[in-house]
Design an enzyme around this catalytic site. Structure first.
Site, PDB file in Angstrom:
ATOM      1  N   TYR A 173       0.801  -1.221   0.000  1.00 37.48           N
ATOM      2  CA  TYR A 173       0.000   0.000   0.000  1.00 37.48           C
ATOM      3  C   TYR A 173       0.838   1.278   0.000  1.00 37.48           C
ATOM      4  CZ  TYR A 173      -4.516  -2.276   0.248  1.00 37.48           C
ATOM      5  OH  TYR A 173      -5.634  -3.001  -0.053  1.00 37.48           O
TER       6      TYR A 173
ATOM      7  N   GLU B 220      -6.440 -29.437   8.184  1.00 34.97           N
ATOM      8  CA  GLU B 220      -6.332 -28.726   6.900  1.00 34.97           C
ATOM      9  C   GLU B 220      -7.293 -27.542   6.809  1.00 34.97           C
ATOM     10  OE1 GLU B 220      -7.461 -29.331   2.167  1.00 34.97           O
ATOM     11  OE2 GLU B 220      -7.455 -31.070   3.496  1.00 34.97           O
TER      12      GLU B 220
ATOM     13  N   ASP C 260      -8.159 -33.720   3.856  1.00 34.99           N
ATOM     14  CA  ASP C 260      -9.065 -34.427   2.962  1.00 34.99           C
ATOM     15  C   ASP C 260      -8.308 -35.517   2.203  1.00 34.99           C
ATOM     16  OD1 ASP C 260     -11.278 -32.892   3.631  1.00 34.99           O
ATOM     17  OD2 ASP C 260     -10.982 -31.464   1.985  1.00 34.99           O
TER      18      ASP C 260
END
Length: 396
Positions: free
Chosen positions: A138, A224, A277
């Site tokens: 920024y 996760e 997963d």
């Protein structure tokens, strides 16, 4: 004792305790005595001298009427990466490089941006102040274009100077969460207690600065996804299996979450497990925690925890638990490519059980999210699956 555990009887942790002893024995055999803390940070004066040397090289080039250039290690080539089981993926000492030239239309802007950010880093280090990557973006968002440009340049500078991002006085905004049997004091003196409740504590943005870490945890569980993490919090998992620590990086982990996992391992040497997963993306995330990534291989010694074990969700669990087909998801072409890529990586050769699980996935052409276990019961994950895995050693 630092805490009053409310979890299972001591006998529950017998297999976990034996696993910890084997991890400690492996460390000693490898000549790595269990130690506390992480790698040494480069001093401010060392960083300033390194930047001054780079600027001096630019001045020398200009004095010779030569176009200055930055020489940066190529972090996107497997040719520059070596694998060591005790460290993970790390850059070779004499790797191929790329030139960021000041007289090339393709790279002149990047040359200028590196110079600009080097100047900002010099001022930060000199004044002993800190900025986030977002702060730097920024300062001139139109010039940089997007945050990724800043992130990549900072990593290039870190690699070029051979120092950590923290030594450059640049911090990352943390997205990870931590809960469970852990207390520590932040750099500014704030006392933090992560004892599991309905909410978790944000991973600190200055991992190097936290001190006086205290825990009785028997294990660390890396989750996760944030949704799974929150469900385990709601199910009071940390108290039911106390003492333990639970962490999530909310998907692909940020630098601070990885640094925290490494700090916990260096400080306490308790077993660390992953719950991801049963899909290529989850396996990839687990590999980042355990062995690191190609892009950050120059910081492997500070980021990886090769002692991590895969707790679940294993592809073989899907058949063992009779997860119905309508709870499974077909692998996409992208999934297949990701799986093939992981199977070709150097660390898979020393993980035959991982390979077998990935081959089960490849043969079935199916994947599953952890939520697939809810077909058994809504709290099956926290009430049955994880306790049984941890009690009987169901990790690889």
């Amino acid at each position: 004792m630092a805490f009053a555990p409310m979890g299972p009887e001591a006998s529950f942790f017998e297999v976990l305790d034996r696993h910890r002893e084997s991890l400690l024995a492996a460390l000693r055999r490898g000549g790595q005595e269990p130690r506390s803390g992480g790698s040494r940070l480069a001093s401010s004066s060392e960083v300033l001298v390194s930047i001054e040397n780079i600027i001096q090289d630019i001045i020398t080039s200009l004095a010779r009427n030569e176009a200055p250039a930055f020489t940066i290690d190529n972090r996107s080539s497997w040719e520059n990466i070596k694998f060591e089981d005790s460290v993970g993926l790390q850059m070779v000492s004499h790797c191929t490089t790329r030139k960021i030239k000041s007289d090339s239309p393709k790279s002149v802007k990047k040359f200028a941006l590196i110079l600009k950010i080097l100047s900002m880093i010099y001022k930060l280090v000199q004044s002993n102040t800190y900025a986030t990557k977002r702060d730097i973006y920024y300062t001139d968002s139109q010039l940089f274009g997007n945050q990724t440009v800043v992130d990549n340049i900072i990593n290039d500078i870190s690699c070029m100077l051979k120092v950590s991002r923290r030594s450059l006085h640049i911090l990352s905004t943390s997205k990870g969460l931590i809960a469970g049997n852990l207390r520590y004091i932040e750099e500014d003196g704030t006392k933090v207690n992560c004892t599991c409740g309905a909410t978790a504590v944000a991973v600190p943005s200055n991992i190097q600065g936290i001190r006086n870490l205290v825990t009785d945890a028997k294990f660390v569980l890396i989750v996760e996804k944030d949704a799974t993490f929150q469900r385990l919090l709601d199910d009071n998992f940390c108290n039911k299996l106390s003492p333990c620590i639970m962490i999530t990086g909310k998907g692909v982990p940020d630098l601070n979450t990885r640094l925290l996992v490494r700090k916990l391992w260096d400080t306490f040497h308790v077993p660390v497990f992953t719950l991801v997963d049963a899909d290529p993306h989850g396996i990839e995330i687990m590999c980042i925690y355990k062995y690191g990534s190609m892009s950050m291989s120059f910081e492997a010694h500070r980021l990886t925890v090769p002692a991590i074990r895969w707790l679940g969700l294993l592809p073989s669990d899907l058949k063992r638990l009779n997860v119905p087909k309508d709870s499974l998801i077909p692998l996409t072409n992208r999934d297949q490519m990701k799986l093939d890529s992981i199977l070709r990586r150097p660390y898979v050769t020393c993980q035959p059980f991982w390979r077998k699980e990935m081959e089960i996935m490849a043969d079935s052409k199916m994947k599953a999210e952890i939520q697939a276990l809810t077909f058994l019961s809504s709290d099956y994950l926290s009430r049955v699956y994880l306790p049984n895995k941890l009690k009987f050693g169901g990790w690889i």
